[in-house]
Scaffold this motif. Sequence first.
Motif, PDB file in Angstrom:
ATOM      1  N   LEU A   1       4.230  11.653  -2.261  1.00  0.00           N
ATOM      2  CA  LEU A   1       5.045  11.560  -1.050  1.00  0.00           C
ATOM      3  C   LEU A   1       6.106  12.648  -1.110  1.00  0.00           C
ATOM      4  CD1 LEU A   1       5.722   9.799   1.487  1.00  0.00           C
ATOM      5  CD2 LEU A   1       7.393   8.642   0.050  1.00  0.00           C
ATOM      6  N   ARG A   2       6.220  13.399   0.007  1.00  0.00           N
ATOM      7  CA  ARG A   2       7.222  14.464   0.049  1.00  0.00           C
ATOM      8  C   ARG A   2       8.432  14.018   0.840  1.00  0.00           C
ATOM      9  NH1 ARG A   2       2.293  15.582   0.070  1.00  0.00           N
ATOM     10  NH2 ARG A   2       1.388  17.148  -1.274  1.00  0.00           N
ATOM     11  N   LYS A   3       9.526  14.729   0.648  1.00  0.00           N
ATOM     12  CA  LYS A   3      10.748  14.401   1.390  1.00  0.00           C
ATOM     13  C   LYS A   3      10.538  14.680   2.862  1.00  0.00           C
ATOM     14  CE  LYS A   3      14.677  14.421  -1.613  1.00  0.00           C
ATOM     15  NZ  LYS A   3      15.701  15.183  -2.294  1.00  0.00           N
ATOM     16  N   GLY A   4      10.995  13.779   3.706  1.00  0.00           N
ATOM     17  CA  GLY A   4      10.956  14.034   5.136  1.00  0.00           C
ATOM     18  C   GLY A   4       9.579  13.982   5.757  1.00  0.00           C
ATOM     19  N   GLU A   5       8.649  13.272   5.143  1.00  0.00           N
ATOM     20  CA  GLU A   5       7.341  13.152   5.790  1.00  0.00           C
ATOM     21  C   GLU A   5       6.992  11.680   6.023  1.00  0.00           C
ATOM     22  OE1 GLU A   5       3.908  14.420   3.652  1.00  0.00           O
ATOM     23  OE2 GLU A   5       4.152  12.961   2.066  1.00  0.00           O
ATOM     24  N   ILE A   6       6.156  11.485   7.026  1.00  0.00           N
ATOM     25  CA  ILE A   6       5.591  10.160   7.234  1.00  0.00           C
ATOM     26  C   ILE A   6       4.161  10.216   6.734  1.00  0.00           C
ATOM     27  CG2 ILE A   6       4.945   8.414   8.911  1.00  0.00           C
ATOM     28  CD1 ILE A   6       7.209   9.399  10.658  1.00  0.00           C
ATOM     29  N   HIS A   7       3.885   9.398   5.752  1.00  0.00           N
ATOM     30  CA  HIS A   7       2.603   9.471   5.063  1.00  0.00           C
ATOM     31  C   HIS A   7       1.836   8.178   5.302  1.00  0.00           C
ATOM     32  CE1 HIS A   7       0.530  11.347   1.388  1.00  0.00           C
ATOM     33  NE2 HIS A   7      -0.310  10.540   1.984  1.00  0.00           N
ATOM     34  N   ALA A   8       0.725   8.276   6.007  1.00  0.00           N
ATOM     35  CA  ALA A   8      -0.055   7.073   6.293  1.00  0.00           C
ATOM     36  C   ALA A   8      -0.947   6.747   5.108  1.00  0.00           C
ATOM     37  CB  ALA A   8      -0.896   7.289   7.538  1.00  0.00           C
ATOM     38  N   LEU A   9      -0.944   5.480   4.724  1.00  0.00           N
ATOM     39  CA  LEU A   9      -1.810   5.013   3.646  1.00  0.00           C
ATOM     40  C   LEU A   9      -2.874   4.147   4.305  1.00  0.00           C
ATOM     41  CD1 LEU A   9      -2.345   4.768   0.611  1.00  0.00           C
ATOM     42  CD2 LEU A   9      -0.743   2.879   0.555  1.00  0.00           C
ATOM     43  N   LEU A  10      -4.113   4.601   4.261  1.00  0.00           N
ATOM     44  CA  LEU A  10      -5.159   3.927   5.026  1.00  0.00           C
ATOM     45  C   LEU A  10      -6.284   3.445   4.141  1.00  0.00           C
ATOM     46  CD1 LEU A  10      -5.460   6.377   8.045  1.00  0.00           C
ATOM     47  CD2 LEU A  10      -4.083   4.313   7.872  1.00  0.00           C
ATOM     48  N   GLY A  11      -7.016   2.503   4.672  1.00  0.00           N
ATOM     49  CA  GLY A  11      -8.170   1.964   3.962  1.00  0.00           C
ATOM     50  C   GLY A  11      -8.521   0.620   4.562  1.00  0.00           C
ATOM     51  N   GLU A  12      -9.732   0.154   4.303  1.00  0.00           N
ATOM     52  CA  GLU A  12     -10.129  -1.149   4.804  1.00  0.00           C
ATOM     53  C   GLU A  12      -9.406  -2.238   4.024  1.00  0.00           C
ATOM     54  OE1 GLU A  12     -13.892  -1.750   6.809  1.00  0.00           O
ATOM     55  OE2 GLU A  12     -14.684  -0.937   4.961  1.00  0.00           O
ATOM     56  N   ASN A  13      -9.578  -3.490   4.478  1.00  0.00           N
ATOM     57  CA  ASN A  13      -9.035  -4.582   3.681  1.00  0.00           C
ATOM     58  C   ASN A  13      -9.692  -4.553   2.310  1.00  0.00           C
ATOM     59  OD1 ASN A  13      -7.457  -5.385   5.729  1.00  0.00           O
ATOM     60  ND2 ASN A  13      -8.710  -7.120   6.341  1.00  0.00           N
ATOM     61  N   GLY A  14      -8.880  -4.726   1.275  1.00  0.00           N
ATOM     62  CA  GLY A  14      -9.446  -4.718  -0.071  1.00  0.00           C
ATOM     63  C   GLY A  14      -9.628  -3.322  -0.636  1.00  0.00           C
ATOM     64  N   ALA A  15      -9.144  -2.305   0.078  1.00  0.00           N
ATOM     65  CA  ALA A  15      -9.293  -0.942  -0.430  1.00  0.00           C
ATOM     66  C   ALA A  15      -8.285  -0.661  -1.530  1.00  0.00           C
ATOM     67  CB  ALA A  15      -9.121   0.058   0.704  1.00  0.00           C
TER      68      ALA A  15
END
Lengths: 504, 343
Positions: free
Chosen positions: A30-44
Amino acid sequence: MENKEILLTMRKISKTFPGVKALNNVDFTLRKGEIHALLGENGAGKSTLIKVLTGVESMDGGQVTLEGKPIHVKSSQHAQTLGISTVYQEINLCGNLSVAENIFIGREPMAYGMIDWKMINKRAKELLNNLNVDIDVTKTLDSYPVAIQQMVAIARALDISAKVLILDEPTSSLDAAECKELFTVMRKLCNEGMGIIFVTHFLDQVYEVSDRITVLRNGELVGEYEAKSLPKVELIGKMIGKDYEQLQQIESAKKAHMENKESYLTCKNLTTEGNLKNLDLEVNKGEVLGLAGLLGSGRTETVRALFGADKILGGELSVKNTRIRNNKPITAIRKGMGYCSEDRKSEGIVGELTIRENIILALQAKKGMFRFIGKKEQTKISQQYIKLLDIKTPGCEQQIKNLSGGNQQKVLLARWLATNPELLMLDEPTRGIDVGTKAEIQKIVLELAEKGMSIIFISSEMDEMLRCCERMVVLNDKKKLGELSGNEKNEQVIMEMIAGGKSV
Amino acid sequence: MKKLTRNQIFWPLVALIVLLIYNAFFAKNFFKISVVDGHLYGNLIDILKNFAPLALLSIGMTLVIATGGVDISVGSVVAISGAIACSIIDGRLGIFNHSLVSALVSALLSGLACGLWNGFLVAKVKIQPMVATLILLTAGRGIAQLITKGKIVTINSAPMMKEYYFIGAGYLLGLPFALYIVIAFLFLVLLLVKRTAFGLFLQSLGINSKSSMLSGINVDRIKLVVYTISGFLASIAGILISSNIKGADCNNAGLFIELDAILSVAIGGNSLNGGKFMVQASIVGALFVQCLTTTVYALGVPPEAISLLKAIVIIVLCLFQSDSFRQRVFKGFKRSVKGADAA
């Protein structure tokens, strides 16, 4: 973008639960000043990763650094003092306390050995103003809508001088306008140098707000991508592996069988306890009717009224041409209706009961207490639906609370299918469910309609609605704005209707 | 083995057996059973006889607690029912004088009425169960006083005294008659719980009443029924208690027995938050509570210390019923064994 300062790294994180490898050498940056989406299916492994980061779970292996220094998070308190704050999916605040109290609970500023209320209220007001929210902070939290409550939760997280803010499904109970507000705030916080980890199931929102995307699948890292350079179709492919074709199949499975319109249910001039005003509605046999509108527009109130969960104060409701008076859930069930609430946890599942008992519940209620379905029969019925709906569980004697959200939803579907309903009302049946199961549920809905079952379908995701529904009723402010069918219905038209509040 | 220890009734049974074993060593003649006057006689038989009222209450209390509620008025219902029955047997009520059947029927009806009242307050008026039943807890002994006109009613010389005395203190086929009553009602309630959907609905609404309502379960009616059953069983307990002492003492009959009933349910491993329940386990819990009381008396513990001793036993028992506690204790134990091996 690339040269932004690195704020947080997680390297080779592993975590094993009995029998499951929840995380396997996962990296995350994660970098400063960014919005970082964490994605995956349920149980990922999204939630496990978050839990490791916030100290709720300890990791088996791996290393975490914050601003270059290795850290070892011991508890969620510890995470907060380090500057890692989390706003969870279910808002865990106290509704009966004031907004200000909620923000400062557990760390109230003191003056002369007593709580400094002036200070609390002043600071709370400042914090919320900072988030573009201007409300009376001395009122109780539950006097405000969910969106505001969400902001309060964020304000609470921010006060602990956060460097990293984790938002776990923050938008699942917000409507489009409220989401926009939230995103503005998120951007503002980023510009101030904070790093935000954004966990969500809504892919459109990912593209709207995120700079970068990390995808997990089955506890392993699939990759990290720039949001701009990853098309949505590819993203879905990465999340669910090769099952992507399923989504397209739905499009083709839908049939336009509008010819034989036979009415199942009509209501005229309905006014209800849920503040619904003068609603006229007709549901035909074998159609999928969509109720479109923003959160609070009257979608849920409509189905609740039809199902007898809200009292009808005026107007007429008839099913198959017989008028229903004094509607109650059991009356509606015996008339052939079923209703899956949008709030799966508190109005759907009965957590400590088994899958078998959860499936049998409505059928048993329909039959009556003394016509008891024997255990053998119960097992037979539930196994049949476990197979039919492909519910992933070791057996029907598992407690339902141990299942994932998607499988719980399938059990609830099974509960109603077991009663052999003529009208099934599904309120947000795919909320908080992974893409694969979502597609399965949509497919089931269309198959049922083809077999002649009427379905009322409610969803906040417009493309899901457009995909499944033949006809749509657009609601706003607890009133019906109009109906759309066939080619008339597209996202643009509906948005304009809602925005303009005009009837067609 | 794990399956066995997971069974809800396992730990209450273990506790009971441990208590009995303790008695075998430390209480003189605890297990001695002789035949006196054609029936069995001894400490164990006494326990079976005296635990009957508590057992009946704990059956009702289990059902009420399964809904997520509690009925703290049962002690007062015991007093009311005893007062009515004894007043009629004694012939001081002015109606149905000396009639055994009328006495029993009136007492039972009073229990039904009390239960319905509690159920009405909880299910229809939606008062919190603790507060709703507090009303009758407070008022009940007053009502009982009104019935007996403020006096302790003794029925020593009443015409039907012998028959009435038999219910609570008599013997049938060598065993206390009260025990048969308990078994009969346990059987009836189990029938209702296991052979109809009542048990399923009750658990379901105790866990999540909103979901249950939306699944078509008439939550209010089930609550009403459950409180009524509790009141009814309390009135039987009242008959047993008053019959055993041949009289009705409005101030002391069934005093604090509601707490013992709640305790029996808890010892039976039932969650006081409602939901899953097991009536049989509560009965074992009641047996344990009675056995403990008898043990304490048999050991000659000074009366002032009795409640303290009870408290200690209960804390230990509750700790052992907790999975996480057992895991900790036994893990520590295993580790030390391993350590010893290594050395």
